[in-house]
Design a protein around this motif. Structure first.
Motif, short mmCIF file in Angstrom:
data_model
loop_
_atom_site.label_atom_id
_atom_site.label_comp_id
_atom_site.label_asym_id
_atom_site.label_seq_id
_atom_site.Cartn_x
_atom_site.Cartn_y
_atom_site.Cartn_z
N ALA A 74 0.52 -1.40 0.18
CA ALA A 74 0.06 -0.02 -0.08
C ALA A 74 0.75 1.37 0.15
O ALA A 74 0.17 1.94 -0.45
CB ALA A 74 -0.73 0.11 1.32
N GLY A 75 2.16 0.90 0.16
CA GLY A 75 2.53 2.69 -0.18
C GLY A 75 2.42 3.22 1.72
O GLY A 75 2.70 4.72 1.29
N LEU A 76 2.41 2.44 2.41
CA LEU A 76 2.55 3.43 3.94
C LEU A 76 3.75 3.25 4.68
O LEU A 76 4.02 2.75 5.40
CB LEU A 76 1.72 2.54 3.70
CG LEU A 76 -0.24 3.01 3.86
CD1 LEU A 76 -1.28 1.70 4.12
CD2 LEU A 76 -0.29 4.54 4.06
N PRO A 77 5.00 4.29 4.24
CA PRO A 77 6.16 4.24 5.17
C PRO A 77 6.49 4.30 6.84
O PRO A 77 6.69 3.66 7.60
CB PRO A 77 7.18 5.22 5.02
CG PRO A 77 6.34 6.09 3.06
CD PRO A 77 5.14 5.05 3.39
N LEU A 78 5.15 5.09 7.20
CA LEU A 78 4.47 5.30 8.51
C LEU A 78 4.15 4.27 9.14
O LEU A 78 4.50 5.00 10.01
CB LEU A 78 4.25 6.70 8.08
CG LEU A 78 4.97 8.18 8.21
CD1 LEU A 78 4.59 9.54 8.87
CD2 LEU A 78 6.75 8.13 8.61
N VAL A 79 3.74 2.88 8.50
CA VAL A 79 3.06 2.16 9.28
C VAL A 79 4.61 0.91 9.42
O VAL A 79 4.60 0.63 8.39
CB VAL A 79 1.88 1.98 8.40
CG1 VAL A 79 1.33 1.04 8.91
CG2 VAL A 79 0.76 2.98 8.28
N ALA A 80 5.17 0.52 10.60
CA ALA A 80 5.22 -0.09 11.15
C ALA A 80 4.25 -1.27 11.95
O ALA A 80 3.96 -1.18 12.75
CB ALA A 80 7.00 -0.10 11.25
N PHE A 81 5.49 -2.36 11.88
CA PHE A 81 4.43 -3.92 12.93
C PHE A 81 5.43 -4.74 13.20
O PHE A 81 6.94 -4.65 12.49
CB PHE A 81 4.13 -4.99 11.43
CG PHE A 81 2.99 -3.99 11.18
CD1 PHE A 81 1.30 -4.25 12.45
CD2 PHE A 81 2.79 -3.16 9.81
CE1 PHE A 81 0.59 -3.42 11.53
CE2 PHE A 81 1.35 -2.90 9.64
CZ PHE A 81 0.90 -2.54 10.28
N ARG A 82 5.73 -4.83 14.80
CA ARG A 82 6.34 -5.49 15.76
C ARG A 82 5.76 -6.99 16.23
O ARG A 82 4.69 -6.71 16.62
CB ARG A 82 6.91 -4.36 16.50
CG ARG A 82 7.84 -3.63 16.14
CD ARG A 82 9.27 -3.35 16.19
NE ARG A 82 9.49 -1.88 16.03
CZ ARG A 82 9.55 -1.27 14.56
NH1 ARG A 82 8.74 -1.74 13.25
NH2 ARG A 82 10.21 -0.09 14.11
N ALA A 83 7.05 -8.01 16.04
CA ALA A 83 6.65 -9.16 16.53
C ALA A 83 7.05 -9.35 18.36
O ALA A 83 7.69 -8.93 18.33
CB ALA A 83 6.98 -10.66 15.94
N GLY A 84 5.69 -9.02 18.91
CA GLY A 84 6.51 -9.39 20.54
C GLY A 84 5.04 -8.62 21.30
O GLY A 84 3.36 -9.07 20.80
N ASP A 85 5.19 -9.14 22.59
CA ASP A 85 4.16 -9.02 23.28
C ASP A 85 3.71 -7.65 24.00
O ASP A 85 4.36 -6.60 23.99
CB ASP A 85 4.21 -9.62 24.95
CG ASP A 85 3.38 -9.76 25.61
OD1 ASP A 85 2.29 -10.62 26.12
OD2 ASP A 85 3.36 -8.43 26.48
N ALA A 86 2.86 -7.26 23.71
CA ALA A 86 1.63 -5.76 23.50
C ALA A 86 2.18 -5.58 25.11
O ALA A 86 2.85 -3.91 25.03
CB ALA A 86 0.82 -6.11 23.36
N THR A 87 2.51 -6.06 25.90
CA THR A 87 2.46 -5.46 27.69
C THR A 87 4.20 -4.81 27.44
O THR A 87 4.78 -3.96 28.33
CB THR A 87 1.84 -6.40 28.37
OG1 THR A 87 0.63 -6.39 28.53
CG2 THR A 87 2.60 -5.45 30.04
N ALA A 88 4.93 -5.86 26.95
CA ALA A 88 6.39 -6.14 27.20
C ALA A 88 6.48 -4.88 26.34
O ALA A 88 7.61 -4.42 26.54
CB ALA A 88 6.97 -7.18 27.06
N PHE A 89 6.05 -4.33 25.22
CA PHE A 89 6.87 -3.27 23.83
C PHE A 89 6.45 -2.26 24.81
O PHE A 89 7.07 -1.14 24.56
CB PHE A 89 6.00 -3.70 22.59
CG PHE A 89 5.87 -2.57 22.24
CD1 PHE A 89 7.09 -2.47 21.05
CD2 PHE A 89 4.97 -1.36 21.75
CE1 PHE A 89 6.75 -1.42 20.38
CE2 PHE A 89 5.22 -0.45 20.68
CZ PHE A 89 5.95 -0.37 20.04
N ALA A 90 5.48 -2.15 25.38
CA ALA A 90 4.73 -0.66 25.87
C ALA A 90 5.84 -0.60 26.92
O ALA A 90 6.06 0.53 27.70
CB ALA A 90 3.44 -0.64 26.73
N LEU A 91 5.74 -1.36 27.95
CA LEU A 91 6.74 -1.26 29.41
C LEU A 91 8.25 -0.67 28.77
O LEU A 91 8.63 -0.22 29.57
CB LEU A 91 6.81 -2.20 29.84
CG LEU A 91 5.58 -2.76 30.74
CD1 LEU A 91 5.39 -4.37 31.41
CD2 LEU A 91 4.93 -1.77 31.93
#
Length: 376
Positions: free
Chosen positions: A277-294
């Motif tokens: 879709a050509g969306l360079p400002l949208v990124a994705f990460r594999a991992g636990d949501a809580t751990a990512f936030a903390l």
């Protein structure tokens, strides 16, 4: 909606079967509003209705019986197979595929698994239907021997089921109440099913979560995107993002969006869609949501959460409470766990909410709320 399986007492999964649909929808809307009333003087939008039947884009069917007479459906209390291949809540494309798959089980001589006897090979067939009338078909089996049988007869299956875009075998050898295993073997050239929702071609890979009601999912994405645009954040996190439905729908010029999901398959799907879709400002990460936030060094201006039925839990609720994030969009398939999480986040109040009937004929529902931080 009428259901012969329900009337005969062989399947009671749809607990509201026979209740007039308008009554079902009003009851769900009332339940959500009453349960969430303590958490803000919310402005509630009218509930989003669904088609009463044929709405499920995915069927998780237990395979039982014998090679020559397989059943595709559920198990009764004794562990015997109950055939539900004409289940009325399944999409027509799913229902059309099930007899073909039953015939394939017989022709390929794949022995259905017997739970009482703990023998056999084929445990489940999982079928997903796309808006383009294409299918993702997954066979959950116990061994490589069954995979070989499927592979050797695959041309026959594709000839009988030409809209099967993706066919896989999932290995789950253990005798336990787990639908699928970790290992997925893709048997077709294509490994992802395109789900066109709201103009965005989401790519659904095996073992990726996607809402079971495509039409209502589209309404949900549109509602959340409208709320996000109303707030106008420059940065957004989409936690428990699945294949990126929310993240991709809220993308906008200059807005940085990060989606986080434990499933690596879902993240691969989301990244492929964002790239196409050509969306360079949208990124994705594999991992636990809580751990990512903390672990994050800074917080975004808005967070979207779409957790499993258990909710986001105490730790992530606590992080949000102390984060300073001005706005949160919470999409929940369990209003009770949503209420529990909101009780842990007293700094947030519901500005507006909406019930979306993702699961007609059952007591389940989806509810989405826009939360504002008090004093933000």
């Amino acid at each position: 909606m009428d259901c012969s399986y329900f009337d005969a007492g062989v399947c009671r999964s749809c607990t509201l079967m026979g209740v007039p649909y308008a009554e079902q929808l009003a009851g769900k809307d009332r339940h959500a509003r009453e349960l969430l009333a303590p958490y803000g003087d919310a402005s509630w939008l009218p509930p989003v209705a669904s088609a009463e039947s044929g709405y499920r884009n995915k069927a998780k069917m237990v395979v039982s019986g014998t090679v020559d007479a397989p059943t595709i459906g559920i198990l009764d209390e004794a562990g015997r197979g109950v055939d539900l291949r004409a289940c009325g809540i399944c999409a027509p494309g799913v229902r059309a595929a099930l007899p073909v798959l039953a015939d394939f089980v017989t022709r390929a001589r794949i022995e259905p698994y017997s739970v009482p006897e703990r023998r056999g090979e084929l445990k489940y067939v999982l079928v997903t239907h796309s808006p383009d009338d294409e299918l993702l078909v997954r066979f959950v089996v116990r061994s490589e021997e069954a995979v070989g049988r499927i592979r050797s007869r695959l041309p026959e299956l594709l000839a009988a089921l030409p809209n099967a875009r993706v066919v896989t075998a999932n290995l789950q050898p253990e005798h336990k109440a787990v639908v699928e295993g970790d290992r997925e073997i893709v048997l077709t050239p294509e490994s992802s099913l395109v789900m066109r929702v709201g103009g965005i071609p989401l790519r659904l890979r095996p073992q990726s979560f996607f809402q079971t009601n495509t039409a209502v999912a589209e309404a949900l994405y549109a509602q959340v995107a409208s709320w996000v645009d109303e707030v106008g954040p420059a940065s957004v996190w989409d936690l428990y993002c699945g294949v990126g439905g929310f993240a991709l729908n809220v993308a906008a010029p200059g807005r940085r969006v990060v989606g986080v999901e434990t499933s690596t398959e879902a993240v691969r799907s989301a990244r492929a869609t964002a790239s196409a879709a050509g969306l360079p400002l949208v990124a994705f990460r594999a991992g636990d949501a809580t751990a990512f936030a903390l672990a994050a060094k800074s917080a975004p201006e808005l967070v979207i959460v779409n957790p499993p039925r258990r909710g986001i839990g105490a730790e992530l609720s606590g992080w949000l409470e102390g984060s300073g994030v001005p706005s949160v969009v919470y999409s929940s398939c369990n209003p009770k766990s949503l209420a529990h999480d909101l009780a842990r986040m007293p700094s947030y109040r519901i500005r507006t909410g909406r019930v979306l009937d993702m699961f007609p004929q059952t007591g389940h529902l989806e509810v989405a709320v826009l939360l504002d931080r008090v004093g933000a």
